[in-house]
Write an enzyme that holds these catalytic residues in place. Structure first.
Site, PDB file in Angstrom:
ATOM      1  CG  ASP A 167      20.243  -2.094  25.856  1.00  0.00           C
ATOM      2  OD1 ASP A 167      20.984  -3.074  25.681  1.00  0.00           O
ATOM      3  OD2 ASP A 167      19.102  -2.180  26.338  1.00  0.00           O
TER       4      ASP A 167
ATOM      5  CE1 TYR B 232      -3.201  -2.969   0.892  1.00  0.00           C
ATOM      6  CE2 TYR B 232      -2.179  -3.016   3.058  1.00  0.00           C
ATOM      7  CZ  TYR B 232      -3.025  -3.580   2.127  1.00  0.00           C
ATOM      8  OH  TYR B 232      -3.687  -4.737   2.427  1.00  0.00           O
TER       9      TYR B 232
ATOM     10  CG  ASP C  88      28.699   7.910  14.005  1.00  0.00           C
ATOM     11  OD1 ASP C  88      29.397   7.289  13.185  1.00  0.00           O
ATOM     12  OD2 ASP C  88      27.964   8.873  13.697  1.00  0.00           O
TER      13      ASP C  88
ATOM     14  CG  ASP D  99      26.134   2.912  10.893  1.00  0.00           C
ATOM     15  OD1 ASP D  99      27.003   3.794  11.041  1.00  0.00           O
ATOM     16  OD2 ASP D  99      25.177   3.030  10.113  1.00  0.00           O
TER      17      ASP D  99
ATOM     18  CE  LYS E  31      17.763  -4.976  23.235  1.00  0.00           C
ATOM     19  NZ  LYS E  31      18.024  -4.331  24.541  1.00  0.00           N
TER      20      LYS E  31
END
Ligand code: NAI
Ligand code: MG
Length: 357
Positions: free
Chosen positions: A219, A142, A247, A243, A186
């Site tokens: 985390d 859609y 940083d 990624d 994770k």
């Protein structure tokens, strides 16, 4: 010390924005320590605006013949990032099976970390670079309707995880520093891909009993990069996690303007690609103030990969000398020097250090 004939051919894609400023500076430095054969390609966003594609249809065949690729940055304010990224960067990484994205984070003496009491930071983030969350498998249903649905599938293969984890362990052995590999996971919330990741990590870890291991949820890893950065040696994560965390590891060592990276095909069947972690930085492009050191250090990683270890070291030493000296630096490091002045100072330091030997 200078070899007379170029042994290696390098494809150069300066790309967009500050890419065009830092690439020529890096080559000025490389020229000082070794002779390589450079071929320049004007691919990227300007090319896209004329040809509706980021690089020619046969670009990958063209690049395949080179020993390595030196890339500046890709990204243009007027072109959606998914077009630029998927039109150049990701196809190169995938076509040449550059499955290990290696991103060192080293806090140079003389450079201030934004962290108070960071301690000595000397770690490398190894990011899986060909599959995982960036596999680009999925679709729209859609599309552009109010009830639009998007599915984005992460793809983890045993082969893909094992080989990047193995690269991380081999790096920890070669570095011979803290002799430790941290796995980013994770698997508490992502019960398939990340469970395979954990199993593959455990299997490869068993091949390296002399290397310490640690497994962190992503985390918690973000927190610990800030809380205890000195405790990390080699860190291995999936495409997305690597990624994001790289940083973070870049900025805690002072500036993204110092962060170099290598996209490696460790099998050496295909050319590997060397690029700074930063993007095209349109906010500062064209002003001559971009920090060239991330690009220069990426060039040094390229020399190391090509087996020119001594030439690579001489660049690293010169950068360390310059940063320890503290007088000449670009605004991102709190200085007022131009891109060109920093490069000139690196070259002067190479010359100076050469006399000491
Ligand atoms: P960016 O890395 O280009 O810039 C982030 C911030 O850091 C900016 O404020 C910039 O001025 C500063 N910065 C970056 N490199 C610097 C250097 N060498 N010296 C001094 N300051 C520096 O990331 P941003 O702004 O998110 O993205 C800009 C464009 O670059 C986008 O189109 C993005 O898609 C693209 N990009 C491309 C990458 C690549 O080619 N590998 C990687 C990251 C972003
Ligand atoms: Mg990034």
């Amino acid at each position: 010390m200078l070899s007379l004939m170029a042994q290696f051919s390098i494809a150069v894609i300066a790309g967009d924005g500050v890419g065009g400023e830092v690439v020529p500076e890096a080559i000025r430095v490389l020229d000082r320590v070794t002779k390589l054969d450079y071929t320049y390609f004007d691919w990227g966003s300007e090319y896209f605006l004329h040809h509706r594609r980021m690089m020619p249809a046969d670009a990958l065949d063209t690049l395949r013949k080179f020993d390595a690729i030196l890339l500046g940055a890709i990204g243009h304010p007027d072109i959606p990032d998914h077009i630029t990224l998927n039109g150049l960067l990701l196809p190169i990484r995938r076509a040449f099976d550059q499955y290990a994205n290696v991103r060192p984070a080293f806090l140079y003496p003389g450079v201030a970390s934004p962290l108070a009491n960071a301690g000595p930071i000397d770690m490398i983030v190894v990011r899986e670079n060909t599959e995982g969350e960036y596999a680009q498998v999925g679709g729209f249903l859609y599309q552009h309707q109010p009830e639009e649905v998007a599915i984005q599938t992460a793809v983890f293969t045993r082969r893909g995880v094992e080989r990047v984890v193995r690269h991380a362990f081999e790096l920890a052995v070669r570095r011979n520093k803290k002799r430790k590999v941290t796995s980013i996971t994770k698997s508490n919330a992502q019960g398939f891909g990340m469970v395979l990741w954990d199993r593959a990590f455990a299997k490869v870890a068993a091949e390296f009993p002399e290397i310490d291991t640690e497994s962190l949820l992503v985390d918690a890893a973000a927190m610990n990069f800030v809380r205890r950065p000195a405790s990390f040696d080699v860190v291995v994560g999936s495409n997305l996690f690597g990624d994001i965390l790289s940083d973070l590891s870049a900025v805690i060592t002072g500036s993204i303007g110092l962060a170099a990276s290598a996209n490696l095909d460790p099998t050496r069947k295909n050319p590997s690609m060397f690029e700074p972690v930063h993007g095209s930085a349109p906010d500062i492009a064209g002003r001559g103030v971009v920090n060239p050191l991330a690009m220069i250090l990426s060039g040094s990683m390229m020399l190391d990969h090509l087996g020119l270890a001594e030439a690579a070291k001489s660049i690293e030493r010169a950068v360390a000398t310059l940063l320890a000296d503290g007088k000449i630096r670009t605004p991102d490091l709190g200085g007022i020097s131009s891109t060109r002045e920093v490069t000139d100072a690196v070259i002067a330091a190479i010359n100076g250090n050469a006399h000491v030997h």
